[in-house]
Scaffold this motif. Sequence first.
Motif, PDB file in Angstrom:
ATOM      1  N   GLN A 254       0.808  -1.216   0.000  1.00  0.00           N
ATOM      2  CA  GLN A 254       0.000   0.000   0.000  1.00  0.00           C
ATOM      3  C   GLN A 254       0.842   1.268   0.000  1.00  0.00           C
ATOM      4  OE1 GLN A 254      -3.277  -0.455  -0.368  1.00  0.00           O
ATOM      5  NE2 GLN A 254      -2.745  -2.618  -0.374  1.00  0.00           N
ATOM      6  N   LEU A 255       2.162   1.124   0.119  1.00  0.00           N
ATOM      7  CA  LEU A 255       3.042   2.295   0.141  1.00  0.00           C
ATOM      8  C   LEU A 255       3.298   2.773  -1.277  1.00  0.00           C
ATOM      9  CD1 LEU A 255       4.883   4.176   1.820  1.00  0.00           C
ATOM     10  CD2 LEU A 255       6.720   2.517   1.486  1.00  0.00           C
ATOM     11  N   GLY A 256       2.958   4.035  -1.543  1.00  0.00           N
ATOM     12  CA  GLY A 256       3.174   4.571  -2.877  1.00  0.00           C
ATOM     13  C   GLY A 256       4.063   5.797  -2.881  1.00  0.00           C
ATOM     14  N   TYR A 257       4.465   6.268  -1.683  1.00  0.00           N
ATOM     15  CA  TYR A 257       5.216   7.515  -1.576  1.00  0.00           C
ATOM     16  C   TYR A 257       5.933   7.512  -0.236  1.00  0.00           C
ATOM     17  CZ  TYR A 257       5.753  12.541  -0.584  1.00  0.00           C
ATOM     18  OH  TYR A 257       6.247  13.760  -0.225  1.00  0.00           O
ATOM     19  N   GLY A 258       7.144   8.046  -0.200  1.00  0.00           N
ATOM     20  CA  GLY A 258       7.949   8.011   1.011  1.00  0.00           C
ATOM     21  C   GLY A 258       7.517   8.968   2.094  1.00  0.00           C
ATOM     22  N   GLY A 259       6.688   9.957   1.759  1.00  0.00           N
ATOM     23  CA  GLY A 259       6.160  10.854   2.764  1.00  0.00           C
ATOM     24  C   GLY A 259       7.118  11.935   3.220  1.00  0.00           C
ATOM     25  N   VAL A 260       6.740  12.662   4.251  1.00  0.00           N
ATOM     26  CA  VAL A 260       7.556  13.733   4.828  1.00  0.00           C
ATOM     27  C   VAL A 260       7.578  13.561   6.339  1.00  0.00           C
ATOM     28  CG1 VAL A 260       7.075  15.377   2.983  1.00  0.00           C
ATOM     29  CG2 VAL A 260       5.550  15.285   4.941  1.00  0.00           C
ATOM     30  N   TRP A 261       8.644  14.043   6.956  1.00  0.00           N
ATOM     31  CA  TRP A 261       8.763  13.965   8.409  1.00  0.00           C
ATOM     32  C   TRP A 261       8.180  15.215   9.052  1.00  0.00           C
ATOM     33  CZ3 TRP A 261      10.232   9.898  11.312  1.00  0.00           C
ATOM     34  CH2 TRP A 261      10.864   8.834  10.647  1.00  0.00           C
ATOM     35  N   MET A 262       7.443  15.020  10.140  1.00  0.00           N
ATOM     36  CA  MET A 262       6.924  16.142  10.901  1.00  0.00           C
ATOM     37  C   MET A 262       8.056  16.731  11.739  1.00  0.00           C
ATOM     38  SD  MET A 262       3.825  16.158   9.909  1.00  0.00           S
ATOM     39  CE  MET A 262       2.942  17.216  11.065  1.00  0.00           C
TER      40      MET A 262
END
Length: 282
Positions: A254-262
């Motif tokens: 389900q992972l499609g993007y590495g995201g960003v850190w808060m």
Amino acid sequence: DGSIWFRSVNEDAGLLHLAADGTVSKRFGKEHLGLAPMCILPSGRTAIVVRSPLGVSTGPALLLDLETGRTSPLIDRDVVEVRYTSGYLVYAIADGTLYASAFDSSTGRVSGAPVIIATGVAIGGNNTAQFAAARNGTVVYIPEEPRSLVLIGRDGSIRPATPEKRNFHSPMFSPDGRRIALDFNAPDGRDVWLLNLADGLLSRATFDRDGHDAVWMPDGRALTYTSVRKGILTLMRTKPGESQPSDVLLSSAQLGYGGVWMPDALDRKYPAAGMELGWFWV
């Protein structure tokens, strides 16, 4: 026949079929997740697809029977895109090499060894190969031109960040502004590198041969990036300059993007692993 086959962003839908009259139907379902249609062969019944799960841009090529849904192997290596033209399969791999293999579209069989017909074909940041094949066998492509990474000042002034020219992708400043994490394709694969802005030198940060889209953690001592593991996009963490192998933070279909850190990531805990991973979007 005027219809279109396409892959839905909803992975549960499998492949969808848009008929000439505008009706959309779901075909085959979950057993065909991760199939990206490339082209339909002259018979109209068989398509060439690439098995590339969500978030993955390359994979092996297969033949897909559009009536029964059966698949059979075609190219047993990771390709970016593949086309059929005039008795040949033309396909590109991630390093920009373009191959041609003799192919009988009536039997679905490849014969003989593939031949390199071009090198240095441009591969887009989302791994789209910049080539097209005409029905008469003519192939056209855009050559990869090494890019310059430049810094633009508030006053509009421009200066090179490094004298090196590469197909740079996804630059990301470190929290202290002294380094830039980026990735680029090279003959031995794609990895994350660090650019020291003081001297313009590049140092390698990952050794996966498939590391990209790096994001710095808030303290600047580590960064996360994405890589493919067993055909599934995986979120990795590495500490540049240390000899330990990268950590696996999350591996999911389900992972499609590495995201960003808060900003407060180091104060949060990931409950499943008991580690200070912070929060990221997927």
